[in-house]
Design an enzyme around this catalytic site. Structure first.
Site, PDB file in Angstrom:
ATOM      1  CB  SER A 113      81.954  -4.888 -65.393  1.00 29.81           C
ATOM      2  OG  SER A 113      82.626  -6.103 -65.641  1.00 29.81           O
ATOM      3  CD  GLU A 114      84.120  -5.670 -71.048  1.00 35.77           C
ATOM      4  OE1 GLU A 114      84.137  -4.758 -70.200  1.00 35.77           O
ATOM      5  OE2 GLU A 114      85.157  -6.190 -71.520  1.00 35.77           O
ATOM      6  CG  ASN A 115      80.480  -9.047 -66.555  1.00 36.14           C
ATOM      7  OD1 ASN A 115      81.008  -7.949 -66.513  1.00 36.14           O
ATOM      8  ND2 ASN A 115      80.277  -9.772 -65.484  1.00 36.14           N
TER       9      ASN A 115
ATOM     10  CB  SER B  30      76.654  -4.890 -71.456  1.00 35.45           C
ATOM     11  OG  SER B  30      77.833  -4.377 -70.914  1.00 35.45           O
TER      12      SER B  30
END
Lengths: 219, 233
Positions: free
Chosen positions: A45-47, A87
């Site tokens: 999850s790119e957060n 990330s």
């Protein structure tokens, strides 16, 4: 013709054991439900999370633990958490094996448009431009035609681009297609009950199809 | 050890005047500096440029500052959840610069690492590339993007000590550590302020050298934007 879950099921077959995978919002999120038994994948999850788990049980939501769609989620044994720069660092450095995202349009040379419609409120590209510019392996999950019946697989995108020459594989309700290195869509599989002719009619960009195109196998 | 503690949010933001550029940590409503936003709304500082991944919702987060017309310009990657934002944007009251999320994070990182610019492939061949220098490395094009230059960075941490060392919790970490590194003045509000020596040096995410002011926050609401759950059996 496939429904959204059918598209997700077909894409899930592309996921290999040991993959790190980034799933976009919409149909791509559904792919997580169909990852075959015995195939170990880590969802990013790119957060700032690797090892995204399922939604929490009711009453166990943690406001500090969300995914890139801002949904409450859980971690799994082996999960790791990091800042947003790292990330996107791992995305840029191609440590993520597969990216699955949606699209409004894809062109026959692999351009993608999925963030902005002129005249409508622009919400922003989020991480989409970073993902398409860097990922080595992108699968687009999309509808072949829009609500008006017009093809979304085009000679050239008409909407503002998200990235150029970056898409190599597309799964729609009608077909699996590869984008050829020199341009053009190569028909790889037909959805159950869909003819090559129907796919050709729904594809505005250049389409290459053999005489005998296999039908998808979806369990 | 140098003591960075201030009494509260009002004191921490007292010298933020009209027209300044602020970084605000958080992703969506997760990990946002709630106390400082409340204090900025109370103070009424105007003409602010805000660098933040998102712009809050109508009645929470940066949305509260937008409602008071305190923001001149937003620099964000995704701003979809806010009707007042949309109204101000369409009426021309608010300027918005949309940039890719990874570019936003890495421009913070560059500032904190003392590097003037970065090269990223994000946005090559799109409208994001307009007016920007393109460099080719090993056959691939990259955009040159500058490090951010922010007067203040305002972040939210889970734990902090009086020397400004910070530890973040779960995905509320997001943009907070990189923004903490990037402000000329960095303000950290923490859920739990402890004495020096109580945090394990091996567990510090942001060293206190980057943090100028730290205070014990209060009354955290931690609103959830998309509550998603599964049923037990």
């Amino acid at each position: 013709m496939l429904d959204k879950d059918g598209i997700a099921k077909r894409i899930a077959k592309e996921i290999k054991d040991g993959y790190y995978v980034n799933l976009g919002i919409g149909i791509p999120t559904l792919v997580a439900n169909y990852i075959p038994e015995g195939v170990n994948v880590v969802l990013q999850s790119e957060n700032g999370l690797l090892g995204m788990g399922p939604f929490p049980f009711e009453g166990e939501e943690d406001p500090d633990l969300i995914n890139a769609g801002k949904q409450t989620i859980t971690t799994l044994p082996g999960s790791s958490i990091f800042d947003s720069a790292m990330s996107f660092g791992m995305i840029r450095a191609q440590k993520i094996d597969l990216t699955i995202l949606g699209a409004m349009e894809v062109s026959e040379n692999g351009d993608i448009a999925n963030w902005k419609i002129p005249g409508k409120m622009v919400k922003g590209m989020g991480g989409a431009m970073d993902l398409v510019a860097s990922a080595k392996n992108i699968i687009v999950a999309m509808q072949h035609v829009n609500k008006a019946g017009e093809s979304k697989l085009l000679p050239a995108c008409t909407l503002p681009l998200t990235g150029v020459k970056c898409i190599k594989k597309i799964v729609t309700e009608l077909a699996v297609l590869d984008v050829l290195p020199d341009g053009g869509f190569k028909l790889v599989e037909r959805a159950p009950g869909v003819s090559v002719e129907e796919i050709r009619n729904a594809t505005a960009g250049k389409l290459y199809a053999d005489d005998d195109v296999p039908e998808m196998v979806i369990d | 050890m140098i003591n960075k503690v201030v009494a509260n949010a009002d004191e921490a933001i007292a010298d933020i005047t009209d027209g300044k550029t602020l970084m605000l940590g958080g992703f969506g409503l997760c990990g946002i500096p709630e106390n400082c936003i409340t204090a900025l709304v109370k103070k009424g500082t105007k003409e602010l440029t805000c660098i933040s991944n998102n712009a809050g919702v109508d009645d929470f987060g940066i949305g509260l500052m937008l409602k008071q017309r305190q923001v001149k310009k937003m620099i964000s990657s995704y701003v979809g959840e806010n009707a007042e934002f949309e109204r101000q944007l369409l009426s021309g009251e608010l300027e918005v610069e949309l940039i890719p999320q990874g570019t936003l994070a890495t421009r913070c990182l560059a500032a904190g690492y003392g590097m003037p610019a970065i090269f990223t492939p994000a946005g090559v061949g799109t409208e994001v590339a307009e007016g920007k220098e393109v460099r080719n490395f090993d056959g691939k094009d990259y955009l040159m993007e500058y490090a951010f230059d922010a007067d203040f960075a305002i972040v939210k941490a889970w734990k902090g000590d009086t020397a400004g060392n910070l530890i973040f919790r779960s995905t509320s970490r997001n943009f907070n550590p990189v923004m903490a590194m990037a402000g000329k003045i960095t303000i950290a509000e923490v859920e739990e302020l402890v004495e020096v020596g109580e945090l394990d040096p091996d567990h510090i995410h942001t060293p206190g050298v980057y943090v100028h002011r730290v205070f014990q926050g209060k009354d955290y609401e931690k609103r959830i934007e998309q509550r998603t759950v599964r049923k037990r059996n």
